[in-house]
Design a protein around this motif. Structure first.
Motif, mmCIF file in Angstrom:
data_model
loop_
_atom_site.group_PDB
_atom_site.id
_atom_site.type_symbol
_atom_site.label_atom_id
_atom_site.label_comp_id
_atom_site.label_asym_id
_atom_site.label_seq_id
_atom_site.Cartn_x
_atom_site.Cartn_y
_atom_site.Cartn_z
ATOM 1 N N MET A 1 52.755 52.092 77.278
ATOM 2 C CA MET A 1 53.339 53.123 76.476
ATOM 3 C C MET A 1 52.342 53.530 75.397
ATOM 4 O O MET A 1 51.992 52.726 74.541
ATOM 5 C CB MET A 1 54.614 52.590 75.836
ATOM 6 N N PRO A 2 51.850 54.754 75.434
ATOM 7 C CA PRO A 2 50.859 55.177 74.451
ATOM 8 C C PRO A 2 51.489 55.358 73.068
ATOM 9 O O PRO A 2 52.635 55.783 72.940
ATOM 10 C CB PRO A 2 50.339 56.501 74.988
ATOM 11 N N LEU A 3 50.737 55.018 72.072
ATOM 12 C CA LEU A 3 51.192 55.155 70.696
ATOM 13 C C LEU A 3 50.459 56.335 70.074
ATOM 14 O O LEU A 3 49.240 56.372 70.066
ATOM 15 C CB LEU A 3 50.893 53.873 69.924
ATOM 16 N N HIS A 4 51.189 57.299 69.574
ATOM 17 C CA HIS A 4 50.599 58.492 68.973
ATOM 18 C C HIS A 4 50.845 58.465 67.469
ATOM 19 O O HIS A 4 51.986 58.472 67.029
ATOM 20 C CB HIS A 4 51.205 59.764 69.574
ATOM 21 N N LEU A 5 49.762 58.393 66.730
ATOM 22 C CA LEU A 5 49.861 58.416 65.281
ATOM 23 C C LEU A 5 49.017 59.559 64.751
ATOM 24 O O LEU A 5 47.938 59.847 65.260
ATOM 25 C CB LEU A 5 49.340 57.115 64.672
ATOM 26 N N SER A 6 49.485 60.165 63.724
ATOM 27 C CA SER A 6 48.721 61.206 63.069
ATOM 28 C C SER A 6 47.563 60.568 62.312
ATOM 29 O O SER A 6 47.710 59.513 61.683
ATOM 30 C CB SER A 6 49.623 61.960 62.096
ATOM 31 N N LEU A 7 46.415 61.191 62.382
ATOM 32 C CA LEU A 7 45.255 60.688 61.654
ATOM 33 C C LEU A 7 45.534 60.695 60.163
ATOM 34 O O LEU A 7 45.113 59.785 59.443
ATOM 35 C CB LEU A 7 44.015 61.525 61.975
ATOM 36 N N VAL A 8 46.272 61.670 59.701
ATOM 37 C CA VAL A 8 46.636 61.729 58.288
ATOM 38 C C VAL A 8 47.485 60.520 57.899
ATOM 39 O O VAL A 8 47.270 59.909 56.851
ATOM 40 C CB VAL A 8 47.383 63.040 57.975
ATOM 41 N N ALA A 58 37.367 57.821 71.945
ATOM 42 C CA ALA A 58 36.784 56.535 72.339
ATOM 43 C C ALA A 58 37.789 55.402 72.158
ATOM 44 O O ALA A 58 37.889 54.509 73.008
ATOM 45 C CB ALA A 58 35.531 56.264 71.511
ATOM 46 N N ILE A 59 38.547 55.432 71.069
ATOM 47 C CA ILE A 59 39.556 54.391 70.841
ATOM 48 C C ILE A 59 40.654 54.494 71.894
ATOM 49 O O ILE A 59 41.114 53.471 72.416
ATOM 50 C CB ILE A 59 40.129 54.507 69.416
ATOM 51 N N ASN A 60 41.067 55.715 72.217
ATOM 52 C CA ASN A 60 42.117 55.886 73.214
ATOM 53 C C ASN A 60 41.688 55.449 74.606
ATOM 54 O O ASN A 60 42.506 55.068 75.433
ATOM 55 C CB ASN A 60 42.584 57.342 73.264
ATOM 56 N N SER A 61 40.378 55.510 74.888
ATOM 57 C CA SER A 61 39.907 55.136 76.220
ATOM 58 C C SER A 61 39.771 53.626 76.385
ATOM 59 O O SER A 61 39.567 53.151 77.498
ATOM 60 C CB SER A 61 38.575 55.821 76.514
ATOM 61 N N LEU A 62 39.891 52.864 75.298
ATOM 62 C CA LEU A 62 39.822 51.410 75.413
ATOM 63 C C LEU A 62 41.085 50.883 76.080
ATOM 64 O O LEU A 62 42.198 51.294 75.767
ATOM 65 C CB LEU A 62 39.704 50.783 74.013
ATOM 66 N N HIS A 63 40.895 49.984 76.985
ATOM 67 C CA HIS A 63 42.022 49.348 77.673
ATOM 68 C C HIS A 63 42.088 47.906 77.218
ATOM 69 O O HIS A 63 41.323 47.059 77.656
ATOM 70 C CB HIS A 63 41.857 49.413 79.188
ATOM 71 N N LEU A 64 42.999 47.640 76.318
ATOM 72 C CA LEU A 64 43.113 46.283 75.761
ATOM 73 C C LEU A 64 44.088 45.453 76.532
ATOM 74 O O LEU A 64 45.083 45.814 76.978
ATOM 75 C CB LEU A 64 43.521 46.368 74.291
#
Length: 64
Positions: A1-8, A58-64
Motif C-alpha cells: 500500500m503506497p503512502l502519499h505524503l505532501s512534501l510540505v 528515487a525514494i519511491n522506487s526503493l523496495h524495502l
C-alpha cells in the motif's frame, strides 16, 4: 500500500522537530520559511523543484 505524503507536510514535521528537539529557535524556522518564499520567485525555483522531484522519485522506487 503506497503512502502519499505532501512534501510540505513532511518538511513541516522536520522543522517542528528541529525547533523542539535540537534547540533551534522559532526565528530560524521563520527565516527558513521566508527563504523558501523568496526562492520561489527566483530562477532557482525550477531547478529546486526538479531536484526535489528526482529525490522523491528515487525514494519511491526503493523496495524495502
Amino acid at each position: 500500500m503506497p503512502l502519499h505524503l505532501s512534501l510540505v507536510a513532511v518538511l513541516t514535521v522536520i522543522v517542528c522537530l528541529l525547533v523542539r528537539k535540537s534547540g533551534h529557535k522559532i526565528g530560524h524556522a521563520v527565516a527558513a520559511i521566508l527563504l523558501g518564499f523568496y526562492l520561489q520567485g527566483t530562477s532557482l525555483a525550477s531547478s529546486i523543484s526538479q531536484s526535489a522531484r528526482a529525490v522523491i522519485t528515487a525514494i519511491n522506487s526503493l523496495h524495502l
